[in-house]
Design an enzyme around this catalytic site. Sequence first.
Site, PDB file in Angstrom:
ATOM      1  N   SER A 295       2.835  -2.510   2.682  1.00  0.00           N
ATOM      2  CA  SER A 295       3.961  -1.829   3.294  1.00  0.00           C
ATOM      3  C   SER A 295       5.183  -1.795   2.382  1.00  0.00           C
ATOM      4  CB  SER A 295       4.262  -2.479   4.644  1.00  0.00           C
ATOM      5  OG  SER A 295       5.058  -1.646   5.434  1.00  0.00           O
ATOM      6  N   ASP A 306       6.524   4.905 -10.301  1.00  0.00           N
ATOM      7  CA  ASP A 306       6.662   6.349 -10.491  1.00  0.00           C
ATOM      8  C   ASP A 306       7.925   6.716 -11.264  1.00  0.00           C
ATOM      9  OD1 ASP A 306       4.321   6.620  -9.156  1.00  0.00           O
ATOM     10  OD2 ASP A 306       5.114   7.731  -7.445  1.00  0.00           O
ATOM     11  N   LYS A 320      -0.912   0.072   3.296  1.00  0.00           N
ATOM     12  CA  LYS A 320      -0.241   0.277   4.576  1.00  0.00           C
ATOM     13  C   LYS A 320       0.994   1.136   4.322  1.00  0.00           C
ATOM     14  CE  LYS A 320       2.127  -0.557   8.479  1.00  0.00           C
ATOM     15  NZ  LYS A 320       3.470  -0.010   8.777  1.00  0.00           N
TER      16      LYS A 320
END
Length: 389
Positions: A295, A306, A320
Amino acid sequence: MKLNRPVPTITLAILISLAFIAGFAYSSLISPKNDLPKEFDSLVEVWNLLKSDYVNQSAVDAEALSQGSINGLLEALADPYTSYYPDYAEFYSYLEGSFEGIGATVTKENGHITIVSPIKGTPAERAGIKAGDIILEIDGESADDLSVTEAVLKIRGPKGTSVTLLIQHVGESEPVEIQIVRDAITQPSVYYESLPDDIGYIEITQFAGNTAADCQAALTDLLGNGSEALILDLRGNPGGFLDTVADIADEFLDNGIILYEATDSLEIIHDWTASPGGLAVNIPLAVLVDDSSASGSEVLAGALQDNERAAIIGNQTFGKGSVDSTYELQDGSALYLTTSRWLTPDKHAIEGYGITPDYVVEQSEEDTANGEDTQFNFAIDYLKSQMQP
């Protein structure tokens, strides 16, 4: 960091330390004011027939039946994260770092109550509970037919009492029975230390209400004492408050997208962006993750990866990536409801996939038994290669 709007969302980290039961005000469920669809007419009929004709009227308990009704509604969604909690305030209390129980986070996976992660230093960890372990029985009762909420209710309990779990450990053929004595669990969410070679180390165990401030204090201390590179350890971190995750990401990012919120068809609803500045926007950074990083820890790792801000090292993460919003109901209870999905800055879905490390480094059982942290050692070597000579 200032977010674009208030974020009431928290990630799922259902701790076995809390008394989570599925309750619902039945009168509100069947009230005409709720404009229920006609498909719910049968529910009202069943209630009326039970009340008028059932042989054992002492068993026609409105509260108990309402709890069964809400359980049925949520289980029909087949969503392991959507849940009902009787006490909104208590639901948030575990993120403040103090609670009672055995100390583990759980979900339901492939029909089984499954450990996401034991919390460091708790009875669950001391008993040998590991990420991926399956809880087969709770005090002799099968756990497969239980919802996550029901399982949590049966496992939690006051300090000093015990619970017996039948555990199927990952990689083992035969289950084992483990008796665990519950305890009061208090844990800080941030640990840090200065390492040799001017490398700083920060471990975040969850994203609690005070974690961003604690992380900022750790960064200030480490950088002020000469750290020229950092390890950020998110292994075993099950998540927490989104605004906390975003605030921490913003200390490492000078600009760019932190994450996107999207529909189930991955249509973008909203984005979170980093604001200029931050305590550690240029320092070499390595992030450690494993299969129980879930999560919020996946959101943070994905944002740093990224944006090409850090090297992600370790194992594929849990996967998740659902947005779960908490709604406080009129009676003080809460509905924890999956409302959308998280995407990384490059629009990669987290749900069901997780974050793939830049460097996949396995931590073998033999390494662990010998006290060797292969992933940590790899991060040290990586950072040394990135530091100025």
